[in-house]
Every structure is written in structure tokens, then in C-alpha cells.
Design an enzyme around this catalytic site. Sequence first.
Site, PDB file in Angstrom:
ATOM      1  N   GLY A 130      -0.568   6.660  -0.038  1.00 36.84           N
ATOM      2  CA  GLY A 130      -1.011   8.147   0.885  1.00 36.84           C
ATOM      3  C   GLY A 130      -0.261   9.278   0.390  1.00 36.84           C
TER       4      GLY A 130
ATOM      5  N   THR B 175      -7.548   1.294   4.093  1.00 41.07           N
ATOM      6  CA  THR B 175      -6.607   0.413   3.735  1.00 41.07           C
ATOM      7  C   THR B 175      -7.217  -0.684   2.991  1.00 41.07           C
ATOM      8  OG1 THR B 175      -6.768  -0.461   6.032  1.00 41.07           O
ATOM      9  CG2 THR B 175      -4.859   0.847   5.678  1.00 41.07           C
TER      10      THR B 175
ATOM     11  N   LEU C 183       0.883  -1.320   0.038  1.00 43.30           N
ATOM     12  CA  LEU C 183      -0.015   0.046  -0.142  1.00 43.30           C
ATOM     13  C   LEU C 183       0.947   1.332   0.011  1.00 43.30           C
ATOM     14  CD1 LEU C 183      -2.822  -1.099   2.437  1.00 43.30           C
ATOM     15  CD2 LEU C 183      -2.472  -1.774   0.191  1.00 43.30           C
TER      16      LEU C 183
ATOM     17  N   ASN D  71      -1.390  -3.267  16.535  1.00 44.39           N
ATOM     18  CA  ASN D  71      -1.523  -3.697  15.019  1.00 44.39           C
ATOM     19  C   ASN D  71      -0.606  -3.154  14.384  1.00 44.39           C
ATOM     20  OD1 ASN D  71      -2.185  -4.940  12.825  1.00 44.39           O
ATOM     21  ND2 ASN D  71      -3.658  -3.265  12.179  1.00 44.39           N
TER      22      ASN D  71
ATOM     23  N   HIS E 197      50.502  15.615  -5.988  1.00 38.93           N
ATOM     24  CA  HIS E 197      49.788  16.663  -5.588  1.00 38.93           C
ATOM     25  C   HIS E 197      49.325  17.653  -6.678  1.00 38.93           C
ATOM     26  CE1 HIS E 197      53.944  17.125  -3.708  1.00 38.93           C
ATOM     27  NE2 HIS E 197      54.047  17.453  -4.889  1.00 38.93           N
TER      28      HIS E 197
ATOM     29  N   TYR F  83      40.478  17.914 -23.682  1.00 37.67           N
ATOM     30  CA  TYR F  83      39.325  18.668 -24.240  1.00 37.67           C
ATOM     31  C   TYR F  83      39.557  19.745 -25.264  1.00 37.67           C
ATOM     32  CZ  TYR F  83      34.496  19.883 -24.468  1.00 37.67           C
ATOM     33  OH  TYR F  83      33.268  20.325 -24.988  1.00 37.67           O
TER      34      TYR F  83
ATOM     35  N   ALA G  11      60.232  20.643 -16.241  1.00 34.78           N
ATOM     36  CA  ALA G  11      59.296  21.554 -15.572  1.00 34.78           C
ATOM     37  C   ALA G  11      58.692  22.706 -16.282  1.00 34.78           C
ATOM     38  CB  ALA G  11      59.977  22.271 -14.226  1.00 34.78           C
TER      39      ALA G  11
ATOM     40  N   GLU H  50      -9.398   0.240  16.147  1.00 32.20           N
ATOM     41  CA  GLU H  50      -8.407   1.270  15.973  1.00 32.20           C
ATOM     42  C   GLU H  50      -8.425   2.293  17.013  1.00 32.20           C
ATOM     43  OE1 GLU H  50      -6.551   1.747  13.221  1.00 32.20           O
ATOM     44  OE2 GLU H  50      -7.286   0.017  12.315  1.00 32.20           O
TER      45      GLU H  50
END
Length: 452
Positions: free
Chosen positions: A11, A79, A8, A166, A360, A384, A420, A151
Site C-alpha cells: 500500500g 488483498t 501484505l 475482521n 569536567h 588528529y 596546568a 466489508e
Amino acid sequence: MSLDIVILAAGQGTRMRSALPKVLHPVAGQSMLGHVIATARALQPRSIQVVIGHGAEQVRQRLAGDDLNFVVQAEQLGTGHAVAQALPHLSAERVLILYGDVPLIEAETLQRLLQKVGPEQLALLTVTLDDPTGYGRIVRDGRGEVQAIVEHKDASADQRAIREGNTGILAVPGSRIGEWLGRLSNSNAQGEYYLTDVIAMAVADGLRVATEQPADAMEVQGANDRIQLAELERHYQLRAARRLMAQGVTLRDPARFDLRGEVSVGRDVLIDVNVVLEGRVVIEDDVQIGPNCVIKDSTLRRGAVVKANSHLEGAVMGEGADCGPFARLRPGSLLGAKAHVGNFVEMKNASLGDGAKAGHLSYLGDAEIGARSNIGAGTITCNYDGANKFRTVMGEDVFIGSNSSLVAPLNLGDGATTGAGSTITDDVPAHTLALGRGRQRNIDGWQRPTKK
């Protein structure tokens, strides 16, 4: 015996104060309804009927599956009315009723419940609580036999004193459920068709009502608002943490660990605080994960170390490899055995061979880096061109000088070196030094500008 399951999930959940249907709110990264469906599948039923209503299309799209049949409850009339919508699709010997906002229910609990249902017997999951306010009460006779469920809003003062409540989870003989649902009435305080009224009907028809209880009352806890949702989340996480610790994992603080998917763990694993595991994660023996890490859909081989504040997604770390602190391994990242990725290094669709290092401040995208190669600080693979991605391939024992820009497509042979500060645009043969930078010029007698 064959089994149909009805969940169920119609809701609205007004107390959530959300445009999202209640059952789609997440616990541990998966919708509440998704958890219930996964548990239902573990029972291997003939069919799973999901009764939807509020936000029906959202629910259907989010959780569509070949083994699910969605049934719409156009009006939420209780329900009993909800289960009745699924009746045309029920033909198994047993029918199990579950709820889409009760995500922690365990398959083992449901198996015990189902063992008690038969042609002449129902099985009801109940829970004993210190404060059962809001729960329907289980009314028993002097012999302890269940007679009815009342209930909370309809209960007398004496009935409200009953502590056994219940849960709503119910297993019934499939041959009888249609008859009982057809006899339901909405003559009650809510004006709804209560599924719980089936219990009194079954007793009147001479059937016995057996009961079962969960090992933990939180299994049957629902979520009507975000406070209860947070309670479910924390309970789920603590339960997951206990399972991992039972398998040989050390959690520095079980209350500060989140599992939002599935994890397979080895022994002697150490996980520090504020670690989040998402999707499918494999962690082998002797792995260490530092604080504040997020790891998603990744594999950490034996002895790998993830240092603090690192983020891994779709990555594989080889035996003894380490990354971080503050490393980011994006999908397709592969670290070989004893490879090292240091702080502020980002990898994407790139492999770092056995013993290779990127210490790093580097971006390594669409790259293949051979064993024992060294990537200097500030190295960028320029992959890219504004329209397409290109690869950079390095052989073994390559040395990339600091602040190098490697413009793909590019190949560097075994033992190649870049100076470098170089921008490398052409392939570099094996055991060759490549320099791609402007020549330094010193100007004598130069003076800095002064402010006017």
C-alpha cells in the site's frame, strides 16, 4: 505442520502524506514492516513472502534478508490479488496472512491462531470493538458459526450493528488457498478482489472457520495516518514500560520513557523521566539513570550511575562507575569500576581505568588512561593531525593538570604529572613532572588602554 507466511506491504498510505512508503514509517525506532517481519520470524516458518508495490525498491533495500522473498504487486487490486502474487512460492501445509502496517501483533496470539487451522478448517483473527467502523463484519449463523465477512462499505444496516470485526489476519490450509483465490470476483463497492471472500467460499465447501481474538485490541491496530502512528508508538512504549517494571525496574513515569530497540535489565534499576534506550542496551542490577538521557548500544554494569542529560553510544560503564551530568560517551568508550566522568566530558574510543577520574570540561579521544589517574579540567587529547588519528596512552596514577593539551602520539608512564596549562608533545617517563608552557612575566606599572 509446515508454515508459509505472506505479509501484505504494497500500500501507498496516501493519508501519511509522505514520500516514504507507509510500512517503512517507524514505531519505536523500527519500521512497522520490520516489527511484523520480526514477529513472523519468531514463528519459524518455511518461508516469508513480502508482497510489495508502492516504493518497492525502498522497501526491498531497507529490509533485505536471506529468509525473505519479495513479490511485487504492480497494481493494487485488493488483498486477494496481493496474496495471489505470492502463490507460486507457497507450498506449506498452512499459510498465514499478515499485514505490514500492523506492527504490534504478538507471536503468542498468532501461535494460538495457528493451532486452530487444519486441512478442513480455517482460522480467523477477529476483534470485538465498541465502534468497529471501517472493519469488515463477522457474520455468524444461529449456531455461532462464521458464515462470511462483509466489508463495511458493502454491509447492510443490520450487519453494521455487529461489533465483531475482521482484523484481516487469516490462517488457511495451503492445499486450498490457490483454488479459492482463483474464484475471487471484484464485483463489490471497491471494485477489488477481497481476501475476505475466501471465508464464504470455504464455508460453501464445507470447511469450518474457527476464530481467535488478541488479548489486547491494539495488537491489530493499523496506521493509516500519523495520528494513528503516534497512537501505536505510545501503546508500544507503555507495553514495553510495563514489561520492564515487571522485571524489577522502577520507572519514574512510564509515560515518559522510550525503548527503541532491545534491553536486558537486572533488578532494582531506576530510570528517571525522558530516558531513551536505542539499539541493544544491557543494564545490570542497581543501575541508576537520571532524566533526559539517551543510551544506545551500551552496557551499564552493576551499580553504574548515569546522571542527567548524558548521551551514551557504544559505551561500557564498569561496576559503580558514574558519568554526567551532561557527559557524552561515544563509541568505544570504556569506564572501569568506580571510574568517574563528570559534566561536559566527551570520550571517544577511549578507556578510563578503575577508579580514574575526568571531572569536567575535557575531550578524551583515542586514549588509554590507567587506573586511579586524574584528568584535570580542560584537558584535551589532540588526536588528529588533519589526516590520521593517534593514541594517547597513560599509565596508572597519572595526574594531568588543568588545561593541558596532550599531542598524540604520546605515552605517559605510571605516576607521571603534567603542570596546568601545559602542551605536552613528548613522552613523559614514570614519576616525572612535565611542564610545557611559557614562563610568566609580570610587568610593573602597566595600564590598560582607554577608549578614544
